[in-house]
Design a protein around this motif. Structure first.
Motif, mmCIF file in Angstrom:
data_model
loop_
_atom_site.group_PDB
_atom_site.id
_atom_site.type_symbol
_atom_site.label_atom_id
_atom_site.label_comp_id
_atom_site.label_asym_id
_atom_site.label_seq_id
_atom_site.Cartn_x
_atom_site.Cartn_y
_atom_site.Cartn_z
ATOM 1 N N GLY A 75 -64.262 25.015 10.636
ATOM 2 C CA GLY A 75 -64.264 25.972 11.732
ATOM 3 C C GLY A 75 -62.949 26.726 11.857
ATOM 4 N N LEU A 77 -59.862 29.144 10.693
ATOM 5 C CA LEU A 77 -59.609 30.348 9.927
ATOM 6 C C LEU A 77 -58.115 30.341 9.635
ATOM 7 N N VAL A 79 -55.162 32.687 7.661
ATOM 8 C CA VAL A 79 -54.933 33.985 7.033
ATOM 9 C C VAL A 79 -53.586 34.006 6.324
ATOM 10 N N ASN B 2 -50.882 35.051 14.640
ATOM 11 C CA ASN B 2 -51.021 33.642 14.271
ATOM 12 C C ASN B 2 -51.934 33.504 13.051
ATOM 13 N N PRO B 3 -51.458 32.866 11.972
ATOM 14 C CA PRO B 3 -52.330 32.734 10.796
ATOM 15 C C PRO B 3 -53.356 31.608 10.911
ATOM 16 N N PHE B 4 -53.241 30.749 11.950
ATOM 17 C CA PHE B 4 -54.166 29.625 12.114
ATOM 18 C C PHE B 4 -55.015 29.854 13.369
ATOM 19 N N LEU B 5 -56.311 29.991 13.184
ATOM 20 C CA LEU B 5 -57.183 30.346 14.306
ATOM 21 C C LEU B 5 -58.437 29.492 14.290
ATOM 22 N N ASP B 6 -58.985 29.233 15.481
ATOM 23 C CA ASP B 6 -60.274 28.557 15.574
ATOM 24 C C ASP B 6 -61.235 29.480 16.315
ATOM 25 N N LEU B 23 -60.028 38.745 15.675
ATOM 26 C CA LEU B 23 -59.266 37.518 15.417
ATOM 27 C C LEU B 23 -57.985 37.823 14.652
ATOM 28 N N TRP B 24 -58.073 38.775 13.776
ATOM 29 C CA TRP B 24 -56.904 39.105 12.957
ATOM 30 C C TRP B 24 -57.075 40.511 12.407
#
Lengths: 107, 107
Positions: A75, A77, A79, B2-6, B23-24
């Motif tokens: 779940g 992401l 980048v 932020n490179p880390f996302l849920d 999200l990005w």
């Protein structure tokens, strides 16, 4: 190419390095699947001129993006913007499967 | 960014049309989340010069890509190549959540 795909039909393992499959290659991006068995690693690298997206499908990965290191599970992401060094390691006991998109894709 | 996302932290509902979150946004792609409540639709449209990727996170969607129509559920990848008309409708009784990437993203 078929516009409707299920990643589970492409999953697999490779003894050396890790498993890679291309799911879709278009003019503006490439979509692939990476499967890392326990202890497999994608070494630190960077894509000049291309943004990369990881989406964790199953398992748990230890990612580094630039100077930041974080564990990500299903779940999540992650980048890696163009030019930023990144890596991922499977430190768990289960397969780590990642949907990967790179834009623009390799020509 | 932020490179880390849920994605679950960005999910939501919109009464009119459907819910959208970015999200990005990078130089080469945009990653977003679309949530369609039952009976909500993303009408037929096409992106000139940009490839689009949908990944079904939860629920069930009825997609059209060009002349092809197909139902896709969690784990399915649906690609709309640049210039190809596409749409999606939630004909189920549950929320349909889609991870969406467009390359190149809107400037």
């Amino acid at each position: 190419m078929n516009p409707f795909l299920d990643w589970r039909q492409y999953a697999g393992a490779a003894a050396e390095k890790f498993y890679k499959a291309t799911l879709w290659q278009g003019e503006h991006f490439m979509v692939g699947l990476n499967c890392l068995e326990p202890n497999q690693t994608q070494s630190v690298h960077a894509h000049q001129g291309a943004d990369k997206l990881y989406f964790v499908l199953e398992g748990e990965g230890r990612f580094t993006i630039g100077n930041e290191e974080r564990t990500a599970t299903a779940g999540a992401l992650v980048v890696a913007p163009a030019g930023i060094a990144h890596s991922v390691k499977n430190m768990s006991g289960e397969r780590l499967s990642l949907l990967v998109a790179i834009a623009p894709g390799p020509k």
